[in-house]
Design a protein around this motif. Structure first.
Motif, PDB file in Angstrom:
ATOM      1  N   PRO A 103       0.925  -1.301  -0.126  1.00  0.00           N
ATOM      2  CA  PRO A 103      -0.057   0.056   0.036  1.00  0.00           C
ATOM      3  C   PRO A 103       0.894   1.393  -0.016  1.00  0.00           C
ATOM      4  O   PRO A 103       0.497   2.185  -0.780  1.00  0.00           O
ATOM      5  CB  PRO A 103      -0.768  -0.126   1.283  1.00  0.00           C
ATOM      6  CG  PRO A 103      -0.962  -1.576   1.648  1.00  0.00           C
ATOM      7  CD  PRO A 103       0.337  -2.039   1.021  1.00  0.00           C
ATOM      8  N   ARG A 118      -3.769   3.990  -0.237  1.00  0.00           N
ATOM      9  CA  ARG A 118      -3.463   3.282   1.124  1.00  0.00           C
ATOM     10  C   ARG A 118      -4.776   2.649   1.349  1.00  0.00           C
ATOM     11  O   ARG A 118      -4.845   1.308   1.986  1.00  0.00           O
ATOM     12  CB  ARG A 118      -2.754   4.167   1.912  1.00  0.00           C
ATOM     13  CG  ARG A 118      -1.415   4.456   1.587  1.00  0.00           C
ATOM     14  CD  ARG A 118      -0.764   5.275   3.073  1.00  0.00           C
ATOM     15  NE  ARG A 118       0.610   5.641   2.503  1.00  0.00           N
ATOM     16  CZ  ARG A 118       1.897   5.096   3.134  1.00  0.00           C
ATOM     17  NH1 ARG A 118       1.664   4.248   4.183  1.00  0.00           N
ATOM     18  NH2 ARG A 118       2.857   5.619   2.898  1.00  0.00           N
ATOM     19  N   THR A 171      -6.173  -0.092  -0.764  1.00  0.00           N
ATOM     20  CA  THR A 171      -5.144  -1.308  -0.729  1.00  0.00           C
ATOM     21  C   THR A 171      -5.098  -2.032   0.468  1.00  0.00           C
ATOM     22  O   THR A 171      -5.113  -3.288   0.644  1.00  0.00           O
ATOM     23  CB  THR A 171      -3.867  -1.013  -1.163  1.00  0.00           C
ATOM     24  OG1 THR A 171      -3.800  -0.185  -2.475  1.00  0.00           O
ATOM     25  CG2 THR A 171      -2.927  -2.131  -1.412  1.00  0.00           C
ATOM     26  N   ALA A 172      -5.061  -1.228   1.754  1.00  0.00           N
ATOM     27  CA  ALA A 172      -5.039  -1.903   2.792  1.00  0.00           C
ATOM     28  C   ALA A 172      -6.172  -2.618   3.284  1.00  0.00           C
ATOM     29  O   ALA A 172      -6.316  -3.865   3.865  1.00  0.00           O
ATOM     30  CB  ALA A 172      -4.825  -1.045   4.073  1.00  0.00           C
ATOM     31  N   ALA A 215      -0.326  -3.351   6.962  1.00  0.00           N
ATOM     32  CA  ALA A 215      -1.439  -2.400   6.479  1.00  0.00           C
ATOM     33  C   ALA A 215      -1.937  -1.522   7.555  1.00  0.00           C
ATOM     34  O   ALA A 215      -2.310  -0.410   7.426  1.00  0.00           O
ATOM     35  CB  ALA A 215      -2.331  -3.309   6.005  1.00  0.00           C
ATOM     36  N   ASP A 256       0.179   1.599   7.089  1.00  0.00           N
ATOM     37  CA  ASP A 256      -1.118   2.471   6.065  1.00  0.00           C
ATOM     38  C   ASP A 256      -2.201   3.078   6.881  1.00  0.00           C
ATOM     39  O   ASP A 256      -3.148   3.988   6.107  1.00  0.00           O
ATOM     40  CB  ASP A 256      -1.603   1.520   5.038  1.00  0.00           C
ATOM     41  CG  ASP A 256      -0.237   0.898   4.459  1.00  0.00           C
ATOM     42  OD1 ASP A 256       0.717   1.616   4.140  1.00  0.00           O
ATOM     43  OD2 ASP A 256      -0.169  -0.482   4.146  1.00  0.00           O
TER      44      ASP A 256
END
Length: 490
Positions: free
Chosen positions: A109, A124, A127-128, A344, A348
């Motif tokens: 991320p 971020r 994606t996380a 993550a 993130d």
């Protein structure tokens, strides 16, 4: 329960926890915890990729698939070998360089956020969330594998076995982080490699010979000797497509990011591919010879094929080592997945949005370890149903991650025209397509096609179409892309 088996297990766990404790002493900050300080040598990186990739499904799920369905399952190992090689060849070095160039990104991320200069944090977050969603199911598959191991070996109840495996895993992951997992993976990968040579070889010797094994299999069903029996293009394409998943697996990609330098990549590629080919085909032979060996008393659960061989063919000391290899395989992958998920949360979410420029190294390490524990608890809840199947859960997690991230990783490394909007569209629509396809699997027909195929295609098309319809990347982003190309050419 034989005391020699218990003794062997205890020794293996002492080694694993010893490595974790040593690694914890050199884990000083989040970079050490998440990427081992980017100082993994080629051999450690190679075995880490192999061990974290294959997991318990290599020793339980894959032999079980050959045992239950026949030799047509060979298309899966073929697809995996091709996909892994292409991943090492075209992604490893470029991702290693790119993630260091864009503000030294520690996670996938973070890499995508920095790659597209996304000040909003949208990439971020998206994606996380996808990483944590699919990894939770993926990790649950590992917990199920551990429960099957303890249940079959020690006669424990499913839930007791599940709890013991989860405690052991989370403990050593939290102690040492990425460096511990990487060092343990070298030990675990070696155990898996030896086990998948020894078990099928001894089993074939007990049957008589490979020729005799094939004669017995031919007498049982042609599906065990002819890969084209009941040939189905949808099934074959789906099995080959497992290889596409490699481009989007954060727990594998992060090993490329952690390698000492791009110069280590060729050596790591050679070691990993050799390990992988032997291991995959060892699993295949284990499943097939199991059909011949256990023909008079077929196994109720095909995924116990390897475990039963370990008990009936070897003395207790060797059995203990082989069973430790299974547990090691399970632990290596879940630990890598838990770390990727925890990163993550920490990198993130927590540091990016809650404590920007304020969180100390000690605080971030603590948050990461808490995240590992919480995510493991969620995965534990998913694994609580004793009817779960290891390979089925793995196929969902692997396919979902591959469809979501594979295309965006490839395009981000090779296509300068991709932009943030295209990346977000590719991740979201790839994930949604994979989830939807999985939900419609029961309808049959085209929906029997492995979810990774439609998800990957939709993601690729989304990236290209949305990127071309929106603003091109800035001059700064294009300059970074060209700088990475220059580094790779020297």
């Amino acid at each position: 329960m034989h005391i020699d088996i218990i003794t062997t297990f205890v020794i293996c766990f002492m080694i694993i926890f010893g490595i974790g404790i040593v690694a914890s002493r050199v884990t000083r900050n989040l970079s050490d915890y998440m990427l081992g300080g980017r100082r993994l040598g080629g051999a450690i990186a190679a075995m880490g990729v192999g061990a974290s990739d294959m997991s318990g499904w290599l020793l339980l799920g894959l032999p079980g698939a050959f045992y239950a369905h026949g030799i047509n399952q060979i298309f899966m190992p073929i697809g995996l070998v091709l996909g892994a090689y292409l991943n090492w060849q075209f992604v490893a070095a470029r991702l290693r360089v790119y993630t260091e160039q864009v503000k030294d990104a520690l996670t996938i991320p973070a890499y995508l956020d920095n790659r597209f200069h996304d000040g909003s944090g949208t990439l971020r977050i998206v994606t996380a969330l996808v990483v944590m969603s699919f990894f939770t199911i993926y990790a649950a598959a590992g917990f199920v594998g551990g429960a099957i191991l303890f249940q079959s070996t020690f006669g424990l109840s499913y839930h007791t076995a599940l709890f013991i495996g989860a405690v052991a895993l989370v403990s050593y992951t939290c102690i040492g982080g990425f460096l511990a997992v990487s060092w343990v993976d070298f030990f675990q990968g070696t155990l898996m490699f030896i086990a998948l040579i020894v078990v099928p070889s001894v089993a074939i010797w007990h049957v008589g010979s490979w020729q005799q094994t094939m004669t017995i299999l031919a007498g049982i069903s042609s599906k065990y000797t002819d890969a084209l029996t009941d040939f189905d293009w949808v099934t074959v394409i789906g099995l080959l497509a497992w290889g596409l998943g490699y481009f989007g697996q954060p727990h594998i990609l992060v090993r490329f990011m952690a390698t000492k330098s791009k110069a280590e990549i060729p050596k790591a590629r050679f070691i990993c591919m050799l390990w992988m080919i032997v291991a995959l085909y060892g699993a295949m032979f284990t499943g097939l010879v199991g059909v011949a060996y256990f023909r008079n008393s077929p196994l109720a659960n095909p995924e116990e094929d390897f475990l039963q061989f370990a008990h009936v063919l070897f003395n207790p000391w060797v059995t203990g080592i082989l069973l430790a290899a299974v547990l090691s395989a399970i632990m290596s992958t879940i630990a890598a997945q838990l770390l990727a998920s925890a990163s993550a949360v920490t990198e993130d979410f927590y540091r990016r949005f809650l404590r920007p420029h304020k969180a100390s190294a000690r605080e971030l390490l603590m948050v990461s370890r808490i995240a590992v524990f919480i995510i493991a608890c969620v995965a534990f809840a998913f694994a609580y149903n004793p009817k779960n199947n290891v390979l089925k859960l793995v196929s969902y997690g692997w396919g979902g991650l591959g469809a979501s991230f594979g295309p965006v990783i490839l395009f981000s490394l090779y296509w300068p025209r991709i932009n943030k909007a295209g990346a977000v569209a590719g991740i979201v629509l790839g994930a949604v397509t994979a989830i939807t396809w999985w939900a419609l699997h029961g309808l049959g027909g085209i929906f029997h096609l492995y979810l990774l195929v439609p998800g990957f295609i939709v993601s690729c098309l989304s990236i290209v179409v949305v990127s071309l319809l929106t603003m091109p990347p800035s001059a700064a982003i294009r300059r970074e892309f060209n700088e990475v190309n220059d580094i790779l050419q020297h």
